[in-house]
Scaffold this motif. Structure first.
Motif, PDB file in Angstrom:
ATOM      1  N   VAL A   6     -21.692  -8.526 -23.617  1.00 34.98           N
ATOM      2  CA  VAL A   6     -21.567  -7.408 -22.684  1.00 34.98           C
ATOM      3  C   VAL A   6     -22.578  -6.345 -23.103  1.00 34.98           C
ATOM      4  N   SER A   7     -23.442  -6.017 -22.175  1.00 37.95           N
ATOM      5  CA  SER A   7     -24.445  -4.992 -22.380  1.00 37.95           C
ATOM      6  C   SER A   7     -24.001  -3.770 -21.582  1.00 37.95           C
ATOM      7  N   CYS A   8     -24.070  -2.584 -22.195  1.00 40.36           N
ATOM      8  CA  CYS A   8     -23.605  -1.359 -21.549  1.00 40.36           C
ATOM      9  C   CYS A   8     -24.797  -0.468 -21.216  1.00 40.36           C
ATOM     10  N   GLY A   9     -24.775   0.118 -20.025  1.00 41.28           N
ATOM     11  CA  GLY A   9     -25.901   0.936 -19.619  1.00 41.28           C
ATOM     12  C   GLY A   9     -25.527   2.010 -18.625  1.00 41.28           C
ATOM     13  N   ILE A  10     -26.500   2.889 -18.397  1.00 38.89           N
ATOM     14  CA  ILE A  10     -26.328   3.992 -17.456  1.00 38.89           C
ATOM     15  C   ILE A  10     -27.354   3.872 -16.341  1.00 38.89           C
ATOM     16  N   VAL A  11     -26.863   3.903 -15.109  1.00 36.60           N
ATOM     17  CA  VAL A  11     -27.717   3.959 -13.925  1.00 36.60           C
ATOM     18  C   VAL A  11     -27.904   5.446 -13.631  1.00 36.60           C
ATOM     19  N   LEU A  12     -29.075   5.969 -14.003  1.00 33.45           N
ATOM     20  CA  LEU A  12     -29.364   7.396 -13.832  1.00 33.45           C
ATOM     21  C   LEU A  12     -30.166   7.576 -12.548  1.00 33.45           C
ATOM     22  N   LEU A  13     -29.623   8.384 -11.633  1.00 37.40           N
ATOM     23  CA  LEU A  13     -30.292   8.634 -10.354  1.00 37.40           C
ATOM     24  C   LEU A  13     -30.825  10.062 -10.310  1.00 37.40           C
ATOM     25  N   ASP A  14     -32.008  10.211  -9.719  1.00 37.50           N
ATOM     26  CA  ASP A  14     -32.567  11.556  -9.533  1.00 37.50           C
ATOM     27  C   ASP A  14     -32.008  12.139  -8.228  1.00 37.50           C
ATOM     28  N   PRO A  15     -32.338  13.391  -7.881  1.00 40.20           N
ATOM     29  CA  PRO A  15     -31.775  13.997  -6.664  1.00 40.20           C
ATOM     30  C   PRO A  15     -32.125  13.249  -5.378  1.00 40.20           C
ATOM     31  N   VAL A  59     -26.889  11.891 -22.176  1.00 37.02           N
ATOM     32  CA  VAL A  59     -26.065  12.098 -20.984  1.00 37.02           C
ATOM     33  C   VAL A  59     -24.611  12.255 -21.435  1.00 37.02           C
ATOM     34  N   ALA A  60     -24.075  13.448 -21.271  1.00 40.34           N
ATOM     35  CA  ALA A  60     -22.713  13.741 -21.735  1.00 40.34           C
ATOM     36  C   ALA A  60     -21.697  12.803 -21.089  1.00 40.34           C
ATOM     37  N   ALA A  61     -20.697  12.436 -21.861  1.00 44.97           N
ATOM     38  CA  ALA A  61     -19.650  11.523 -21.368  1.00 44.97           C
ATOM     39  C   ALA A  61     -18.984  12.079 -20.112  1.00 44.97           C
ATOM     40  N   SER A  62     -18.857  13.406 -20.032  1.00 41.16           N
ATOM     41  CA  SER A  62     -18.191  14.031 -18.875  1.00 41.16           C
ATOM     42  C   SER A  62     -18.964  13.824 -17.573  1.00 41.16           C
ATOM     43  N   ARG A  63     -20.244  13.462 -17.678  1.00 40.82           N
ATOM     44  CA  ARG A  63     -21.073  13.237 -16.486  1.00 40.82           C
ATOM     45  C   ARG A  63     -21.006  11.797 -15.993  1.00 40.82           C
ATOM     46  N   LEU A  64     -20.442  10.900 -16.785  1.00 36.75           N
ATOM     47  CA  LEU A  64     -20.484   9.474 -16.453  1.00 36.75           C
ATOM     48  C   LEU A  64     -19.408   9.071 -15.454  1.00 36.75           C
ATOM     49  N   VAL A  65     -19.817   8.262 -14.482  1.00 40.09           N
ATOM     50  CA  VAL A  65     -18.891   7.627 -13.553  1.00 40.09           C
ATOM     51  C   VAL A  65     -18.841   6.154 -13.964  1.00 40.09           C
ATOM     52  N   ASP A  66     -17.650   5.671 -14.318  1.00 37.59           N
ATOM     53  CA  ASP A  66     -17.493   4.285 -14.762  1.00 37.59           C
ATOM     54  C   ASP A  66     -17.547   3.358 -13.549  1.00 37.59           C
ATOM     55  N   LEU A  67     -18.576   2.532 -13.490  1.00 34.56           N
ATOM     56  CA  LEU A  67     -18.748   1.602 -12.370  1.00 34.56           C
ATOM     57  C   LEU A  67     -18.094   0.257 -12.639  1.00 34.56           C
ATOM     58  N   GLY A  68     -17.741   0.001 -13.905  1.00 29.44           N
ATOM     59  CA  GLY A  68     -17.075  -1.249 -14.257  1.00 29.44           C
ATOM     60  C   GLY A  68     -18.038  -2.330 -14.724  1.00 29.44           C
ATOM     61  N   ARG A  69     -17.491  -3.545 -14.763  1.00 28.53           N
ATOM     62  CA  ARG A  69     -18.225  -4.687 -15.312  1.00 28.53           C
ATOM     63  C   ARG A  69     -18.765  -5.563 -14.189  1.00 28.53           C
ATOM     64  N   PHE A  70     -20.001  -6.011 -14.370  1.00 29.83           N
ATOM     65  CA  PHE A  70     -20.690  -6.818 -13.364  1.00 29.83           C
ATOM     66  C   PHE A  70     -21.209  -8.102 -13.990  1.00 29.83           C
ATOM     67  N   ALA A  71     -21.111  -9.200 -13.237  1.00 35.75           N
ATOM     68  CA  ALA A  71     -21.771 -10.436 -13.653  1.00 35.75           C
ATOM     69  C   ALA A  71     -23.272 -10.183 -13.591  1.00 35.75           C
ATOM     70  N   ASP A  77     -22.767 -10.127 -19.200  1.00 35.92           N
ATOM     71  CA  ASP A  77     -22.241  -9.215 -18.191  1.00 35.92           C
ATOM     72  C   ASP A  77     -22.742  -7.814 -18.524  1.00 35.92           C
ATOM     73  N   LEU A  78     -22.720  -6.939 -17.529  1.00 32.76           N
ATOM     74  CA  LEU A  78     -23.080  -5.537 -17.741  1.00 32.76           C
ATOM     75  C   LEU A  78     -21.863  -4.658 -17.470  1.00 32.76           C
ATOM     76  N   HIS A  79     -21.628  -3.693 -18.337  1.00 29.92           N
ATOM     77  CA  HIS A  79     -20.650  -2.636 -18.054  1.00 29.92           C
ATOM     78  C   HIS A  79     -21.485  -1.393 -17.791  1.00 29.92           C
ATOM     79  N   LEU A  80     -21.426  -0.930 -16.541  1.00 30.76           N
ATOM     80  CA  LEU A  80     -22.328   0.146 -16.124  1.00 30.76           C
ATOM     81  C   LEU A  80     -21.597   1.445 -15.818  1.00 30.76           C
ATOM     82  N   PHE A  81     -22.322   2.501 -16.075  1.00 38.10           N
ATOM     83  CA  PHE A  81     -21.901   3.853 -15.748  1.00 38.10           C
ATOM     84  C   PHE A  81     -23.021   4.462 -14.908  1.00 38.10           C
ATOM     85  N   ALA A  82     -22.684   5.475 -14.136  1.00 34.13           N
ATOM     86  CA  ALA A  82     -23.706   6.160 -13.341  1.00 34.13           C
ATOM     87  C   ALA A  82     -23.652   7.648 -13.641  1.00 34.13           C
TER      88      ALA A  82
END
Length: 149
Positions: A6-15, A59-71, A77-82
Motif C-alpha cells: 500500500v502506497s500512500c499519497g496526496i492528490v494536491l490540486l491548485d485553484p 500539508v497539515a493533516a487538518s487539510r487532508l480529505v481521505d479518499l480511501g484505498r484504490f486498486a 494499492d494506493l491510499h489517497l488523500f486530497a
C-alpha cells in the motif's frame, strides 16, 4: 490484508483544478507524491511524510480529505488523500526532493523526484504512468475532486 503493498499519497490540486505531478528521476513518467508507510505510521502520516520528502511541502493533516484505498497495480494499492494547494505552495520552484536513491549506472545517490508541474486533468495521460492515468480516468475523477475540495 491481501498481501499487496500500500502506497500512500496526496492528490494536491491548485485553484484551477490542476494536479501536482512530480517527475520520477531517470524515468519518462510523472507521479503524485506517494510512497510506502513506515512502521507505526498511519496512512495520513505516510502520505504527509512522502509529500514533504518529495516536494518540501508540509500539508497539515487538518487539510487532508481521505479518499480511501484504490486498486492501482496487481501488486500495489494506493491510499489517497486530497488537499487544495495554499498560495505558498503554488510556486513549484520552491520544491525540493530530499528522498534519495542510488542511480543504477554508478550508485551515486540522486533525488527520487527531479521536477514538478501543475497538470490539467486532460493532460495527465501525457505525463503520468499508465497506472496513475487509469486511476484518474476510471476511479478518481480530478474534475469531481476539484468540485469537492
Amino acid at each position: 490484508m491481501n498481501g499487496k503493498i500500500v502506497s500512500c499519497g496526496i492528490v494536491l490540486l491548485d485553484p484551477d483544478g490542476r494536479v501536482l505531478l512530480a517527475h520520477a528521476t531517470g524515468t519518462n513518467h510523472w507521479d503524485i507524491p506517494k510512497g510506502q508507510g513506515e512502521p507505526g505510521e498511519t496512512e495520513a502520516q505516510s502520505a504527509r511524510r512522502e509529500m514533504i520528502e518529495e516536494t518540501g511541502f508540509d500539508v497539515a493533516a487538518s487539510r487532508l480529505v481521505d479518499l480511501g484505498r484504490f486498486a492501482y497495480r496487481r501488486d500495489k494499492d494506493l491510499h489517497l488523500f486530497a488537499a487544495r494547494a495554499k498560495a505558498d505552495e503554488l510556486d513549484l520552484s520552491r520544491c525540493v526532493c530530499v528522498s534519495l536513491f542510488p542511480r543504477r549506472e554508478d550508485g551515486v545517490m540522486i533525488p527520487e523526484m527531479d521536477a514538478w508541474r501543475w497538470t490539467a486533468p486532460a493532460e495527465v495521460d501525457r505525463y503520468a504512468s499508465r497506472s496513475l492515468a487509469r486511476l484518474f480516468d476510471a476511479s478518481l475523477s480530478l474534475a469531481d475532486l476539484h468540485r469537492r475540495l
